[in-house]
Enzyme design. Structure first.
Site: not given
Lengths: 230, 230
Positions: A46, A84, A116
DNA sequence: ACAAAAGTGTTCAGCGTACACCCATGC
DNA sequence: GCATGGGTGTACGCTGAACACTTTTGT
């Protein structure tokens, strides 16, 4: 401001659950972060949106950077907005899931942000960064629903596949056994599969016929109000 | 920075399609904007998120401010992220739809941001600001799908309703006729409705029995893997 | 020749669909 | 008493579900 925040929209990101199907199990592609925050933790691929970029464009860009793959099935999961969820400031993320036939692609194993990259079986997931486990759970839930109502399972297989492979895929995703005869009757009865004159030679025993999904027929059926139901 | 941008997240907003059912037609609540941008145009109730506010909280706050209503059915539609959907700068909006029994509520007719607030029939919609027509179309599409697969239609009626009213609601939303006997058989067979010992006195002719939705039973059925299908 | 997986049909129950008449009430 | 809308039952066809044996092929 760190340089990697230049030109990005700092409070909007996208995260992608990449599903693959391999060795009769559903797997998910994760990467281990090389940078803070959450350095050393496994996470969904992402990143932040760039200025002037659509969310889905960003998701595809990130997928390409992570997996080396373009042109794949992408489906929105939803917005995640917990106050949060990201430690440093408030970030809204739009979750997607992708369906991939894993061994079509070479993984990009490591890079500036990545220590990785690895496929994990669903039952062997590591701990994930931030709220990524939550995003994954929702994505999985949506996928399970989706495969019953849309012909998307094929995205997880090779272009050419056998009926036993397809059935196995459904059994794994839905986590229950299906009756062989009923499954074949139903799926063949939809006329969405083209039977090929080839057999799957990789098989140890009797070779199964190969099929492929018939996009053309599917489009036509959709126009006539057809709905896929398994 | 104008004062109304203080304490808000300038690039994230929420917009809400409020559906109501009245006089055998599906209606949508719109307001006419008193301020620029798009002053004088009709729009979906919406606004920017505040710092520290969840998106759904914002949607409920805005609904309350617009309609005077709290405690209603809300459902996410998705993220709208076109680059130019908002003229002045880039704003991501999260669309919702709400289901309301219209005449339970007094509308807030006008205020600082609102010249007028009004219910519109689906076939008499005015031109809408920005991409609000698009949001509305997607919301409607989701609603049509939803009513077939979840018992949400009741949200648009009074707590107590008659079966003819319910059938009429479905016919309007789905835009097709339903068979009276089959509809009753099916819906009653689900055991989701409690028949009351009262009749609807508002009717001009023979009074129909009133029913109410049985939340308790629905919860129990859900636990047993029940899925609503119409 | 045997083990393992592919492939194939039928029966039954339940559900969706089509369909027509009597009942209560207001005017 | 009649017009309007409320309320009720049955018959049929389709589809989902259960179920067992034969065929192919690699070892």
């Amino acid at each position: 401001m760190p340089h990697w925040l230049k030109g990005v929209i700092k409070n909007v990101s996208t995260d992608c659950v990449i599903f693959g199907f391999e060795n009769s199990s559903l797997e998910i592609l994760l990467y281990k972060r090389a940078q803070n925050p959450s350095k050393g933790k496994w996470a969904l691929p992402g990143g932040f949106l760039k200025q002037g970029e659509l969310i889905e464009e960003a998701a595809r860009r990130i997928l390409k950077d992570t997996t080396g793959v373009s042109d794949i099935y992408l489906e929105a999961v939803g917005v995640f907005d917990d106050l949060d969820r990201f430690p440093s400031w408030r970030v809204f993320t739009i979750g997607y899931y992708a369906l991939v036939s894993p061994h079509n692609y070479k993984l990009i194993i490591s890079g500036t942000y990545t220590i990785e990259t690895k496929w994990f079986r669903l039952d062997e997931l590591p701990e994930l960064a931030w709220d990524h486990k939550h995003i994954l759970d929702i994505a999985l839930q949506k996928l399970r629903y989706r495969v019953l109502h849309q012909p998307v399972g094929f995205e997880l297989l090779n272009k050419k596949f056998t009926l036993p492979q397809l059935q196995n895929l459904y059994e794994v995703i839905l986590a229950r056994q299906l009756d062989k005869r009923n499954f074949r009757k139903k799926i063949i009865g939809m006329n969405l599969l083209k039977k090929l004159n080839e057999k799957d030679s990789n098989n140890k025993r009797r070779a199964a016929y190969l099929y492929k999904f018939d996009e053309e027929t599917y489009r036509k059926l959709l126009e006539r109000g057809f709905t896929f139901e398994l």
